[in-house]
Design a protein around this motif. Structure first.
Motif, PDB file in Angstrom:
ATOM      1  N   GLU A   7       5.658   7.117  -3.825  1.00 25.04           N
ATOM      2  CA  GLU A   7       4.813   6.877  -2.666  1.00 25.04           C
ATOM      3  C   GLU A   7       3.357   7.204  -2.952  1.00 25.04           C
ATOM      4  OE1 GLU A   7       6.265   9.533   0.340  1.00 25.04           O
ATOM      5  OE2 GLU A   7       8.153   8.472   0.546  1.00 25.04           O
ATOM      6  N   GLN A   8       2.479   6.472  -2.300  1.00 24.20           N
ATOM      7  CA  GLN A   8       1.047   6.763  -2.290  1.00 24.20           C
ATOM      8  C   GLN A   8       0.567   6.622  -0.858  1.00 24.20           C
ATOM      9  OE1 GLN A   8      -1.411   7.511  -4.825  1.00 24.20           O
ATOM     10  NE2 GLN A   8      -2.643   7.851  -3.007  1.00 24.20           N
ATOM     11  N   LYS A   9       0.071   7.711  -0.285  1.00 22.32           N
ATOM     12  CA  LYS A   9      -0.501   7.641   1.052  1.00 22.32           C
ATOM     13  C   LYS A   9      -1.907   7.062   0.960  1.00 22.32           C
ATOM     14  CE  LYS A   9       2.071  11.453   3.129  1.00 22.32           C
ATOM     15  NZ  LYS A   9       3.137  11.375   2.168  1.00 22.32           N
ATOM     16  N   PHE A  10      -2.367   6.468   2.042  1.00 23.22           N
ATOM     17  CA  PHE A  10      -3.726   5.949   2.081  1.00 23.22           C
ATOM     18  C   PHE A  10      -4.243   5.979   3.517  1.00 23.22           C
ATOM     19  CE2 PHE A  10      -0.984   2.270   2.654  1.00 23.22           C
ATOM     20  CZ  PHE A  10      -1.582   1.582   3.703  1.00 23.22           C
ATOM     21  N   SER A  11      -5.542   6.048   3.626  1.00 21.60           N
ATOM     22  CA  SER A  11      -6.202   5.890   4.917  1.00 21.60           C
ATOM     23  C   SER A  11      -6.561   4.426   5.071  1.00 21.60           C
ATOM     24  CB  SER A  11      -7.486   6.727   4.965  1.00 21.60           C
ATOM     25  OG  SER A  11      -7.193   8.092   4.807  1.00 21.60           O
ATOM     26  N   PHE A  12      -6.709   3.996   6.289  1.00 21.98           N
ATOM     27  CA  PHE A  12      -7.151   2.623   6.520  1.00 21.98           C
ATOM     28  C   PHE A  12      -8.011   2.593   7.774  1.00 21.98           C
ATOM     29  CE2 PHE A  12      -3.046   3.078   8.540  1.00 21.98           C
ATOM     30  CZ  PHE A  12      -3.211   2.498   9.789  1.00 21.98           C
ATOM     31  N   ASN A  13      -8.898   1.642   7.801  1.00 22.66           N
ATOM     32  CA  ASN A  13      -9.763   1.444   8.944  1.00 22.66           C
ATOM     33  C   ASN A  13      -8.978   0.638   9.983  1.00 22.66           C
ATOM     34  OD1 ASN A  13     -11.635   0.472  10.795  1.00 22.66           O
ATOM     35  ND2 ASN A  13     -13.229   0.196   9.264  1.00 22.66           N
ATOM     36  N   PRO A  14      -8.728   1.208  11.169  1.00 25.55           N
ATOM     37  CA  PRO A  14      -7.961   0.474  12.189  1.00 25.55           C
ATOM     38  C   PRO A  14      -8.574  -0.877  12.554  1.00 25.55           C
ATOM     39  CG  PRO A  14      -8.218   2.766  12.819  1.00 25.55           C
ATOM     40  CD  PRO A  14      -9.080   2.556  11.614  1.00 25.55           C
ATOM     41  N   LEU A  15      -9.892  -1.007  12.357  1.00 22.54           N
ATOM     42  CA  LEU A  15     -10.544  -2.285  12.657  1.00 22.54           C
ATOM     43  C   LEU A  15     -10.122  -3.387  11.684  1.00 22.54           C
ATOM     44  CD1 LEU A  15     -14.130  -0.962  13.451  1.00 22.54           C
ATOM     45  CD2 LEU A  15     -12.317  -1.587  15.079  1.00 22.54           C
ATOM     46  N   LYS A  69      13.293  15.452  -2.038  1.00 21.19           N
ATOM     47  CA  LYS A  69      13.008  16.466  -3.048  1.00 21.19           C
ATOM     48  C   LYS A  69      11.952  15.913  -3.993  1.00 21.19           C
ATOM     49  CE  LYS A  69      15.533  19.227  -6.417  1.00 21.19           C
ATOM     50  NZ  LYS A  69      16.846  19.421  -7.034  1.00 21.19           N
ATOM     51  N   ARG A  70      10.783  16.573  -4.002  1.00 23.50           N
ATOM     52  CA  ARG A  70       9.689  16.086  -4.837  1.00 23.50           C
ATOM     53  C   ARG A  70      10.049  16.264  -6.305  1.00 23.50           C
ATOM     54  NH1 ARG A  70       4.631  18.678  -3.127  1.00 23.50           N
ATOM     55  NH2 ARG A  70       5.262  20.399  -4.422  1.00 23.50           N
ATOM     56  N   VAL A  71       9.968  15.174  -7.054  1.00 22.15           N
ATOM     57  CA  VAL A  71      10.221  15.181  -8.486  1.00 22.15           C
ATOM     58  C   VAL A  71       8.909  15.428  -9.226  1.00 22.15           C
ATOM     59  CG1 VAL A  71      11.054  13.791 -10.424  1.00 22.15           C
ATOM     60  CG2 VAL A  71      12.206  13.659  -8.215  1.00 22.15           C
ATOM     61  N   GLU A  72       7.826  14.840  -8.682  1.00 17.33           N
ATOM     62  CA  GLU A  72       6.489  15.071  -9.218  1.00 17.33           C
ATOM     63  C   GLU A  72       5.470  14.641  -8.195  1.00 17.33           C
ATOM     64  OE1 GLU A  72       6.605  12.345 -12.692  1.00 17.33           O
ATOM     65  OE2 GLU A  72       4.911  11.386 -11.704  1.00 17.33           O
ATOM     66  N   GLY A  73       4.231  15.093  -8.391  1.00 16.72           N
ATOM     67  CA  GLY A  73       3.140  14.639  -7.552  1.00 16.72           C
ATOM     68  C   GLY A  73       2.643  15.675  -6.580  1.00 16.72           C
ATOM     69  N   SER A  74       1.799  15.198  -5.674  1.00 19.42           N
ATOM     70  CA  SER A  74       1.149  16.042  -4.673  1.00 19.42           C
ATOM     71  C   SER A  74       1.539  15.533  -3.293  1.00 19.42           C
ATOM     72  CB  SER A  74      -0.367  15.965  -4.859  1.00 19.42           C
ATOM     73  OG  SER A  74      -0.800  14.637  -4.616  1.00 19.42           O
ATOM     74  N   PHE A  75       0.809  16.000  -2.291  1.00 16.20           N
ATOM     75  CA  PHE A  75       1.126  15.591  -0.927  1.00 16.20           C
ATOM     76  C   PHE A  75       0.819  14.118  -0.666  1.00 16.20           C
ATOM     77  CE2 PHE A  75       0.572  20.196  -0.400  1.00 16.20           C
ATOM     78  CZ  PHE A  75       1.798  20.487   0.177  1.00 16.20           C
ATOM     79  N   THR A  76      -0.131  13.548  -1.401  1.00 17.73           N
ATOM     80  CA  THR A  76      -0.520  12.164  -1.128  1.00 17.73           C
ATOM     81  C   THR A  76       0.019  11.184  -2.150  1.00 17.73           C
ATOM     82  OG1 THR A  76      -2.605  12.446  -2.309  1.00 17.73           O
ATOM     83  CG2 THR A  76      -2.642  12.824   0.067  1.00 17.73           C
ATOM     84  N   GLU A 127       5.471  -9.449  -2.934  1.00 14.36           N
ATOM     85  CA  GLU A 127       6.909  -9.482  -3.230  1.00 14.36           C
ATOM     86  C   GLU A 127       7.410  -8.243  -3.963  1.00 14.36           C
ATOM     87  OE1 GLU A 127       8.101 -13.187  -4.973  1.00 14.36           O
ATOM     88  OE2 GLU A 127       6.991 -14.352  -3.484  1.00 14.36           O
ATOM     89  N   LYS A 128       6.673  -7.109  -3.862  1.00 17.58           N
ATOM     90  CA  LYS A 128       7.038  -5.923  -4.640  1.00 17.58           C
ATOM     91  C   LYS A 128       6.770  -4.613  -3.907  1.00 17.58           C
ATOM     92  CE  LYS A 128       5.995  -3.832  -9.134  1.00 17.58           C
ATOM     93  NZ  LYS A 128       5.309  -4.025 -10.415  1.00 17.58           N
ATOM     94  N   PHE A 129       5.664  -4.543  -3.174  1.00 20.05           N
ATOM     95  CA  PHE A 129       5.189  -3.281  -2.612  1.00 20.05           C
ATOM     96  C   PHE A 129       5.524  -3.184  -1.131  1.00 20.05           C
ATOM     97  CE2 PHE A 129       2.532  -4.423  -6.180  1.00 20.05           C
ATOM     98  CZ  PHE A 129       2.471  -3.248  -6.913  1.00 20.05           C
ATOM     99  N   SER A 130       6.210  -2.117  -0.750  1.00 19.37           N
ATOM    100  CA  SER A 130       6.428  -1.841   0.668  1.00 19.37           C
ATOM    101  C   SER A 130       5.183  -1.132   1.189  1.00 19.37           C
ATOM    102  CB  SER A 130       7.651  -0.944   0.869  1.00 19.37           C
ATOM    103  OG  SER A 130       8.826  -1.633   0.507  1.00 19.37           O
ATOM    104  N   VAL A 131       4.614  -1.668   2.254  1.00 15.19           N
ATOM    105  CA  VAL A 131       3.421  -1.087   2.859  1.00 15.19           C
ATOM    106  C   VAL A 131       3.776  -0.734   4.293  1.00 15.19           C
ATOM    107  CG1 VAL A 131       1.008  -1.449   3.501  1.00 15.19           C
ATOM    108  CG2 VAL A 131       1.909  -2.490   1.401  1.00 15.19           C
ATOM    109  N   GLY A 143      -1.269   5.377   6.203  1.00 16.64           N
ATOM    110  CA  GLY A 143      -0.481   4.339   5.557  1.00 16.64           C
ATOM    111  C   GLY A 143       0.224   4.890   4.335  1.00 16.64           C
ATOM    112  N   GLU A 144       1.189   4.112   3.866  1.00 16.85           N
ATOM    113  CA  GLU A 144       1.948   4.501   2.681  1.00 16.85           C
ATOM    114  C   GLU A 144       2.379   3.246   1.929  1.00 16.85           C
ATOM    115  OE1 GLU A 144       6.249   6.293   2.514  1.00 16.85           O
ATOM    116  OE2 GLU A 144       4.820   7.830   3.141  1.00 16.85           O
ATOM    117  N   ILE A 145       2.185   3.295   0.622  1.00 16.29           N
ATOM    118  CA  ILE A 145       2.708   2.249  -0.257  1.00 16.29           C
ATOM    119  C   ILE A 145       3.887   2.866  -0.981  1.00 16.29           C
ATOM    120  CG2 ILE A 145       2.252   0.766  -2.244  1.00 16.29           C
ATOM    121  CD1 ILE A 145      -0.742   0.938  -1.433  1.00 16.29           C
TER     122      ILE A 145
END
Length: 190
Positions: A7-15, A69-76, A127-131, A143-145
């Motif tokens: 997973e990768q979290k992201f911010s997005f502009n609601p506009l 269970k986190r295998v690797e990475g940070s909060f985002t 055809e690959k990334f869940s957003v 958001g999250e990819i």
């Protein structure tokens, strides 16, 4: 090999949300398919931050137990093993808290640390990334990819390339997860 939820979290502009939904950004996605909108309630559990301090998040989503269970990475930027089997969840909790193996309670001997409801719009991009675009009942949006992959590093590289290509929508410079936002607003559990 275990299939990881990367997973990768992201911010997005609601506009920009409507341009995203209609695939009208520059450049547009190669493909963008809506997977619908859902609303769900989560209750998160811990005991004295024992699990969260060890990279484990335990929740009930609409009454079904889940353990990440986190295998690797940070909060985002994370790779998780996701477990939905209640007996496996009990076993993992028991490894940290042997006294809970004897408990017959509904909450595995854990405390509820937060509860909230999320409205999630889900899409499949290129055809690959869940957003996923999440909005909570306490006013936070993130958001999250997500990719399911056996190799977390490869998945993160693919996500990085994807986010850079469509940087008109994805902003990973300041995302804040739902739990962090919740605890900032309402205070951390004791």
């Amino acid at each position: 090999m275990v299939l990881l939820e990367v997973e990768q979290k992201f911010s997005f502009n609601p506009l920009l949300r409507n341009a995203f939904r209609r695939n009208k950004g520059s450049p547009p996605f190669l493909s963008l398919t809506s997977r619908g909108t859902q609303r769900f309630s989560d209750a998160y559990f811990d005991r004295g931050n024992l699990f969260s301090n060890n990279g484990i998040w335990i929740r009930k989503r609409e009454g079904a137990w889940e353990l990440k269970k986190r295998v690797e990475g940070s909060f985002t930027r994370t790779a998780f093993e996701e477990i939905n089997d209640y007996s496996r969840i009990q076993k993992i909790v028991g490894q940290f808290l042997p006294d809970t193996l004897e408990k017959k309670g509904d909450n595995l001997g854990l405390d509820i640390i937060c509860q909230f409801t999320t409205t999630r719009e889900s899409f499949l991009a290129d055809e690959k990334f869940s957003v996923m675009l999440d909005s909570t009942d306490f006013g936070h949006a993130v958001g999250e990819i997500e990719l399911l992959h056996e190799n977390a590093q490869e998945a993160h590289r693919d996500i990085d390339v994807f986010m850079k290509k469509y940087s008109w929508f994805f902003d990973n410079s300041r995302p804040k997860g739902k739990l962090t936002a919740y605890f900032e607003k309402f205070g951390s559990p004791a």
